[in-house]
Write an enzyme that holds these catalytic residues in place. Structure first.
Site, PDB file in Angstrom:
ATOM      1  CD  GLU A  11       4.246   1.113   6.949  1.00 19.80           C
ATOM      2  OE1 GLU A  11       5.076   1.433   7.811  1.00 19.80           O
ATOM      3  OE2 GLU A  11       3.870   1.885   6.049  1.00 19.80           O
ATOM      4  CG  ASP A  43      -0.266   0.021   2.539  1.00 24.37           C
ATOM      5  OD1 ASP A  43       0.732  -0.712   2.705  1.00 24.37           O
ATOM      6  OD2 ASP A  43      -0.720   0.758   3.428  1.00 24.37           O
TER       7      ASP A  43
END
Length: 389
Positions: free
Chosen positions: A139, A75
């Protein structure tokens, strides 16, 4: 794939393919599928671990120990002002040897570099144990359904992971100048003081929460938390937000709120700091008609991977490729290493992070290739140093 030539991976091309999947948290956009296909093609046993809306992947090649794990995230943060980018943030264009795109530094390039390094190590027969990858799609967000949940599941299942390298962009100014061997902890706290609204001319009929909030923040900021800790800088408390939702000048407000963050070294624990904030808040309310609510959130505890054989293997791989001895640092913010520390010793090693989260996030293609070489040497040195003779 049976032959060495067919199993090799071009790290730069894989990075570009990953960037072209616009996996802005919490979207996945096919990024995890690409990682899984790549690793499955190398013979990894791939396990998707979905928690909530978050895609996670744990992949392992081999079943013996030691198990060297690589951790990273697919991500990325939002683009921001699209018009400010010189190239489309997800086109992954290379201009004069520099790859531009969201995730080029943080940290799709590291995933690609490690996959490419793993392919070479497997083909060369260097993996005398296991290689694994723990990849999350959560994250950059709240990080509740990502690495934290995966680590908890692996521990509950008894999965043996001996050491981990996180591919965060740790280099400060030049490639290989820094690796992270620890991180400070982080705690956020929201403080809400509730009073009694009233007319400013009749304060005896009201209870102003604002002076109480000011006393709380003043008491918290007056304390010198510490003077540092071996390998760590001093802890610091920062007030990040204050709100008194009042639109009139002649009204004593009913509520006042503030938020703060403390980055702390191993002199403290998150729980102890939360208790201290609560105690100061309650003390400031004594003798008033106000009440206070403190809502703490501990993002992670401080940790340090002590210098030893593992840190030397990692630092030695950097020295051999980059020609410099990296600083072993605990500076910077938090990362998923704060969760992995519960599983095994962990260090962080990646690209130069100066453009992460910025417009025109970018990295020289040569640095991606050098990172692959560092990971290749790291894998080789690791199994030479830790595998049973």
């Amino acid at each position: 794939m049976s032959s060495q030539g067919s199993s090799l991976i071009d790290a730069v091309n894989l990075t570009r393919e990953l960037i072209r999947r616009p996996s802005v948290t919490p979207a996945d956009a096919g990024a995890m599928d690409l990682v899984e296909r790549t690793l499955a093609g190398l013979g990894f046993s791939c396990r998707r671990m979905r928690f909530g809306e978050v895609e996670n992947l744990y992949a392992r090649h081999g079943s013996a120990r030691p198990n060297l794990c690589f951790a990273g995230h697919t991500d990325v943060v939002p683009v921001g002002d699209k018009a400010a980018w010189s190239k489309d943030a997800f086109s992954a264009e290379v201009v004069d040897g520099v790859l531009i795109g969201r995730g080029a530094v943080d940290m799709k390039s590291a995933i690609a570099a490690f996959a490419a390094a793993a392919a070479r190590a497997i083909a060369a027969g260097q993996v005398r144990g296991s290689l694994s990858l723990l990849i999350t799609g959560d994250e950059e967000g709240v990080a509740l359904d990502g690495t934290k949940k995966v680590v908890e599941a692996l521990i509950a299942e008894g999965e043996a992971v001996d050491h981990c390298v996180v591919g965060e962009p740790t280099s400060a100014e030049a490639f290989g100048d820094m690796i992270k061997v620890g991180r400070r902890g982080s705690i956020n706290a929201e403080i809400e003081v509730a009073g009694v609204q009233g007319h400013v001319a009749y304060p005896h009929r009201a209870a102003n929460p604002t002076p109480v909030l000011i006393r709380i923040l003043s008491a918290l900021q007056a304390r010198r938390l510490d003077d540092g800790y071996p390998e760590f800088q001093p802890s610091n408390l920062e007030v990040t937000w204050i709100e008194v939702p009042n639109t009139a000048t002649n009204v004593i407000p009913a509520v006042a709120r503030a938020r703060l963050n403390i980055r702390f070294n191993p002199s403290h624990t998150g729980a102890a700091l939360a208790a201290w904030i609560e105690a100061e808040a309650q003390a400031a309310c004594e003798g008033t008609r106000c009440s206070v609510t403190v809502t703490p959130q501990i993002s992670g505890e401080a940790f340090l991977t002590e210098p030893g054989r593992f840190t030397e293997i990692v630092a030695g791989a950097v020295r051999e490729v980059a020609g410099r001895a990296p600083e072993l640092s605990t500076s910077g913010g938090t990362s998923d290493a704060r969760f992995i520390r519960a599983l095994c010793p962990v260090v962080e090693l990646g690209l130069v992070g100066t453009t992460m989260h910025q417009v025109d996030e970018r990295t020289p293609v040569a640095d991606i290739e050098r990172l692959q070489q560092v990971y290749e040497r790291l894998i080789q040195r690791y199994f030479e140093g830790f595998a049973a003779k």
